[in-house]
Design an enzyme around this catalytic site. Structure first.
Site, PDB file in Angstrom:
ATOM      1  N   ARG A  58       3.116  13.877  -7.959  1.00  0.00           N
ATOM      2  CA  ARG A  58       3.227  12.958  -9.090  1.00  0.00           C
ATOM      3  C   ARG A  58       1.891  12.838  -9.811  1.00  0.00           C
ATOM      4  O   ARG A  58       0.835  12.771  -9.182  1.00  0.00           O
ATOM      5  CB  ARG A  58       3.689  11.580  -8.599  1.00  0.00           C
ATOM      6  CG  ARG A  58       3.857  10.581  -9.728  1.00  0.00           C
ATOM      7  CD  ARG A  58       4.676   9.378  -9.305  1.00  0.00           C
ATOM      8  NE  ARG A  58       3.990   8.503  -8.382  1.00  0.00           N
ATOM      9  CZ  ARG A  58       4.532   7.392  -7.881  1.00  0.00           C
ATOM     10  NH1 ARG A  58       5.765   7.051  -8.211  1.00  0.00           N
ATOM     11  NH2 ARG A  58       3.852   6.640  -7.040  1.00  0.00           N
TER      12      ARG A  58
ATOM     13  N   ASP B 156       7.366   4.557 -10.250  1.00  0.00           N
ATOM     14  CA  ASP B 156       8.220   4.312  -9.087  1.00  0.00           C
ATOM     15  C   ASP B 156       9.701   4.345  -9.444  1.00  0.00           C
ATOM     16  O   ASP B 156      10.362   3.315  -9.561  1.00  0.00           O
ATOM     17  CB  ASP B 156       7.837   3.001  -8.397  1.00  0.00           C
ATOM     18  CG  ASP B 156       6.487   3.110  -7.696  1.00  0.00           C
ATOM     19  OD1 ASP B 156       6.173   4.219  -7.228  1.00  0.00           O
ATOM     20  OD2 ASP B 156       5.755   2.123  -7.632  1.00  0.00           O
TER      21      ASP B 156
ATOM     22  N   ASP C  68       4.459  -4.660  -7.391  1.00  0.00           N
ATOM     23  CA  ASP C  68       3.794  -3.443  -6.917  1.00  0.00           C
ATOM     24  C   ASP C  68       4.333  -2.201  -7.609  1.00  0.00           C
ATOM     25  O   ASP C  68       3.817  -1.095  -7.391  1.00  0.00           O
ATOM     26  CB  ASP C  68       3.935  -3.301  -5.398  1.00  0.00           C
ATOM     27  CG  ASP C  68       5.382  -3.306  -4.943  1.00  0.00           C
ATOM     28  OD1 ASP C  68       6.041  -4.342  -5.114  1.00  0.00           O
ATOM     29  OD2 ASP C  68       5.862  -2.279  -4.413  1.00  0.00           O
ATOM     30  N   ASN C  69       5.357  -2.373  -8.443  1.00  0.00           N
ATOM     31  CA  ASN C  69       5.911  -1.255  -9.212  1.00  0.00           C
ATOM     32  C   ASN C  69       5.623  -1.395 -10.699  1.00  0.00           C
ATOM     33  O   ASN C  69       6.290  -0.754 -11.510  1.00  0.00           O
ATOM     34  CB  ASN C  69       7.424  -1.152  -9.000  1.00  0.00           C
ATOM     35  CG  ASN C  69       7.791  -0.769  -7.577  1.00  0.00           C
ATOM     36  OD1 ASN C  69       6.990  -0.163  -6.868  1.00  0.00           O
ATOM     37  ND2 ASN C  69       8.981  -1.137  -7.147  1.00  0.00           N
TER      38      ASN C  69
ATOM     39  N   GLY D 221       0.807  -1.214   0.000  1.00  0.00           N
ATOM     40  CA  GLY D 221       0.000   0.000   0.000  1.00  0.00           C
ATOM     41  C   GLY D 221       0.838   1.259   0.000  1.00  0.00           C
ATOM     42  O   GLY D 221       2.068   1.234   0.095  1.00  0.00           O
TER      43      GLY D 221
ATOM     44  N   ASP E 187       8.227   6.680   8.425  1.00  0.00           N
ATOM     45  CA  ASP E 187       7.763   8.039   8.733  1.00  0.00           C
ATOM     46  C   ASP E 187       6.914   8.639   7.617  1.00  0.00           C
ATOM     47  O   ASP E 187       6.347   9.725   7.779  1.00  0.00           O
ATOM     48  CB  ASP E 187       8.944   8.954   9.055  1.00  0.00           C
ATOM     49  CG  ASP E 187       9.928   9.106   7.888  1.00  0.00           C
ATOM     50  OD1 ASP E 187       9.623   8.655   6.764  1.00  0.00           O
ATOM     51  OD2 ASP E 187      11.021   9.669   8.115  1.00  0.00           O
TER      52      ASP E 187
END
Length: 479
Positions: free
Chosen positions: A172, A254, A244-245, A86, A121
């Site tokens: 983006r 990505d 996931d990319n 995610g 973070d």
């Protein structure tokens, strides 16, 4: 300014995402707004540069009509399955329909923690933000499908990585942020209803000619075959081709440890985390097939066929990647070599050149650009042993001489072979200067790379291969 958001992803069931506003930053300061892209999106660049616009780009202000959210997805990372990933440091503000009628996402990357941050973070430091801005816009100028950079903003905050770094946020833009891993997320949970909903959404948004999940698979396979062939034509190495990319929209997405090759070698790897060369330059088509097989597996439950039959038809579609990629690669390299076609003799000529380039440690971009000039013999100087090209050049000249006047050949080849790429050492120089508060090298790089096929004599230094002491051997994710 009132932005005309139309947030189709936010209208999907809530298990597709987590509603979430970006986390405000202490002292946002604009680095750059991409005025050309803003115009395409129907946004006012002057407003984006205003205090209110910068507040939005930093995540300090959520404009009316936005529906900020973090998307859920899973994925295979270096072949290892991760059931929940995610958006760990990104928030999708919403979608706009541009002046060309295309729907695009506007996402803030580095906008703070989300439920998917996995104890991170959620922030980004300045280096990866500027790298993605430079490289994604360079890819766009090269004509390669890609996400794009609308803006970069400094946060006035520190980010703690291996050492303290200045923070930044990238805005983006993408046709969507839906990935192979998005489908895997629901398939792994046995959520067929969500898979059907997601499939219908992607078909409506990206492939309206498709009618079934199998049609969608075929369309994504074809889009990826074309995309990877374009990468191979400019010496681009993605560096982290996890599922996931991989965007189902067929865009490059990505930009982490990505790089353009200087000296050509098919086994080139730059990513600091790719210790075994899984995502080496030559392996990118093979990895695309592997990723697409995972996509096909996710779609199997909703194909409306018995499992065995679904596997068989999906396998045939995946196997079709090879021919689609070969056709796209031949088109790319025919243009690069000034040939009107790419039959077996021409393909042999292309492969022979690449073998000689690897042996001679020749700069990928500069060799092809030199061949595009009025005196192609200047390409010899790019080889550690110039004689490596001597018996190749006459064979190529004989073949290319069949394709019309010399002036036409030069024009065709210079439109296919860039003079400028986002060279690793130049990107690193721009980042280092920006960390010290000097953005002129970044601005210059962005300006020159916007016109990669033009000679631009005043920027000749940016077209040079790195000196030995300038060579960048590793690139980093920067998360």
């Amino acid at each position: 300014m009132q932005i005309a958001f139309d947030n189709s992803y936010a209208r999907l069931p809530e298990r597709f995402f987590r509603p979430l506003a970006p986390t405000p930053v202490r002292a946002p300061a604009l680095i750059k707004v991409n005025a050309d892209l803003a115009a395409e999106l129907g946004l006012d660049a002057d407003w984006l540069e205003s205090p209110e616009g910068v507040a939005m780009l930093a995540g300090n202000h959520v404009p009316q009509g936005a529906a900020p959210l973090a998307q859920a997805y899973a994925g295979h990372q270096f072949g290892g399955w991760v059931p929940q990933l995610g958006d760990g440091r990104a928030v999708l503000l919403g979608e706009v329909i541009g002046t060309d009628g295309t729907r695009r996402d506007i996402q803030l990357k580095g906008s703070g923690p989300t439920p998917f941050s996995r104890r991170g973070d959620g922030r980004a430091w300045l280096g990866p933000v500027l790298r993605e801005y430079v490289v994604s816009e360079a890819m766009h100028a090269l004509g390669i499908p890609t996400t794009r950079a609308l803006a970069a903003v400094a946060t006035g905050e520190e980010v703690h990585r291996e050492r303290v770094r200045p923070g930044a946020v990238l805005t983006r833009v993408a046709r969507s942020h839906i990935r192979v891993g998005t489908f895997q997320y629901f398939a792994a949970r046995g959520d067929e209803k969500a898979l059907r909903t997601l499939t219908d959404h992607v078909i409506a948004r990206h492939y309206p000619e498709a009618e079934t999940p199998l049609d969608l698979l075929s369309a994504v396979v074809a889009a990826q075959a074309r995309l990877i062939a374009r990468w191979m034509g400019v010496g681009f190495i993605h560096g982290v081709m996890n599922t996931d990319n991989m965007s189902v929209a067929g865009e490059t997405i990505d930009y982490g440890p990505c790089a353009f090759m200087d000296a050509y070698h098919p086994d080139m790897v730059f990513s600091s985390i790719d210790q075994f060369g899984r995502y080496a330059f030559r392996k990118q088509p093979e990895i695309a097939v592997w990723n697409l097989a995972q996509f096909a597996t996710a779609l199997l439950p909703i194909m409306g066929l018995a499992h065995k039959e679904a596997v068989e038809v999906a396998t045939r579609v995946i196997e079709g990647f090879a021919d689609l990629f070969a056709t796209a690669w031949e088109e790319v390299y025919a243009a690069k070599l000034g040939l009107s076609r790419m039959g077996e003799p021409e393909a042999s000529l292309a492969y022979d050149l690449l073998l000689r380039m690897a042996k001679g440690q020749a700069d990928f971009t500069r060799v092809f650009r030199a061949l595009s000039g009025a005196d192609p013999t200047t390409a010899r100087t790019e080889f550690s042993d110039p004689a490596l090209l001597d018996d190749w050049l006459p064979r190529w000249r004989a073949r290319v001489g069949q394709n019309g006047p010399e002036s036409a050949r030069i024009a065709r080849m210079q439109a296919a072979n860039p003079a400028f790429i986002a060279r690793n050492h130049r990107v690193e120089e721009a980042i280092a200067a920006a960390v010290d508060g000097e953005y002129a090298p970044f601005e210059r790089l962005v300006r020159v790379l916007a016109h990669p096929f033009d000679d631009q004599p005043e920027a000749r230094d940016l077209a040079l291969a790195p000196r030995p002491e300038e060579v960048v051997r590793q690139t980093f994710c920067g998360t």
